[in-house]
Design a protein around this motif. Structure first.
Motif, PDB file in Angstrom:
ATOM      1  N   SER A  82       0.845  -1.186   0.000  1.00  0.00           N
ATOM      2  CA  SER A  82       0.000   0.000   0.000  1.00  0.00           C
ATOM      3  C   SER A  82       0.880   1.234   0.000  1.00  0.00           C
ATOM      4  O   SER A  82       2.086   1.158   0.179  1.00  0.00           O
ATOM      5  CB  SER A  82      -0.916   0.010   1.225  1.00  0.00           C
ATOM      6  N   THR A  84       0.611   5.824  -1.119  1.00  0.00           N
ATOM      7  CA  THR A  84      -0.186   6.976  -1.537  1.00  0.00           C
ATOM      8  C   THR A  84       0.329   7.491  -2.872  1.00  0.00           C
ATOM      9  O   THR A  84       1.495   7.306  -3.226  1.00  0.00           O
ATOM     10  CB  THR A  84      -0.097   8.136  -0.517  1.00  0.00           C
ATOM     11  N   THR A  86       0.486  11.241  -4.675  1.00  0.00           N
ATOM     12  CA  THR A  86       0.283  12.671  -4.477  1.00  0.00           C
ATOM     13  C   THR A  86       0.094  13.302  -5.842  1.00  0.00           C
ATOM     14  O   THR A  86       0.937  13.141  -6.731  1.00  0.00           O
ATOM     15  CB  THR A  86       1.488  13.309  -3.748  1.00  0.00           C
ATOM     16  N   GLN A  92      -3.234  14.048  -1.627  1.00  0.00           N
ATOM     17  CA  GLN A  92      -2.822  12.656  -1.443  1.00  0.00           C
ATOM     18  C   GLN A  92      -4.014  11.705  -1.439  1.00  0.00           C
ATOM     19  O   GLN A  92      -5.058  12.020  -0.873  1.00  0.00           O
ATOM     20  CB  GLN A  92      -2.056  12.496  -0.133  1.00  0.00           C
ATOM     21  N   HIS A  93      -3.812  10.535  -2.069  1.00  0.00           N
ATOM     22  CA  HIS A  93      -4.844   9.503  -2.145  1.00  0.00           C
ATOM     23  C   HIS A  93      -4.226   8.152  -1.799  1.00  0.00           C
ATOM     24  O   HIS A  93      -3.152   7.814  -2.303  1.00  0.00           O
ATOM     25  CB  HIS A  93      -5.447   9.450  -3.553  1.00  0.00           C
ATOM     26  N   PRO A  94      -4.888   7.355  -0.940  1.00  0.00           N
ATOM     27  CA  PRO A  94      -4.348   6.038  -0.581  1.00  0.00           C
ATOM     28  C   PRO A  94      -4.400   5.073  -1.759  1.00  0.00           C
ATOM     29  O   PRO A  94      -5.296   5.158  -2.603  1.00  0.00           O
ATOM     30  CB  PRO A  94      -5.251   5.572   0.561  1.00  0.00           C
TER      31      PRO A  94
END
Length: 145
Positions: A82, A84, A86, A92-94
């Protein structure tokens, strides 16, 4: 109708292959960036107009610096771990296995991928467009293809 299985079948040895059919393990990892191993699968298989890279990020490591392309399109598919992505300066998004990130050309929005605490493995696909320019805002540099 119920399907019955009798156990795990062993895959046969693939035997001899043409130069444009390769195995992941046959491509050496290029570790130009600290904590980031890249296998240039597309190039190794003879691709000239698109690229496919297998990227392994150690925990907390990032891939290439934040950047955007004028002409090339990129896609990222998370295989394991996992992290992120950017987009722009701070959006930011997981990311987790099965996620896809598309980065169309000429948006002016930069992107950067960072691994989470257990690392991350992903595929990076991109077009290879002559005349493309890549802008790196952190250093103010532009790279021309």
């Amino acid at each position: 109708m119920t399907r019955q299985t009798t156990g795990t079948r062993e895959a046969p040895d693939p035997g001899e292959r043409p130069a444009n059919v390769i195995a992941l393990e046959s491509v050496e990892s290029d570790a130009r960036l600290e904590g980031c191993g890249v296998r240039t699968l597309g190039r190794a298989a003879g691709s000239t107009k698109t690229g496919l890279n297998h990227v392994r990020l150690e925990p907390g490591a990032t891939g290439p610096p934040s950047h955007c392309h004028a002409l090339e399109e990129e896609l990222f598919y998370v295989l394991e771990g996992s992290g992120t992505v950017t987009l722009g300066a701070e959006d930011q998004h997981p990311l987790r296995p099965g996620d896809v990130v598309a980065r169309p050309p000429a948006t002016g929005v930069t992107h950067r991928i960072r691994a989470g605490e257990h690392g991350m493995t992903y595929l990076a696909y991109g077009t290879r467009v002559p005349g493309d320019s890549v802008y790196y805002p952190e250093t103010g540099k532009v790279r021309l293809r």
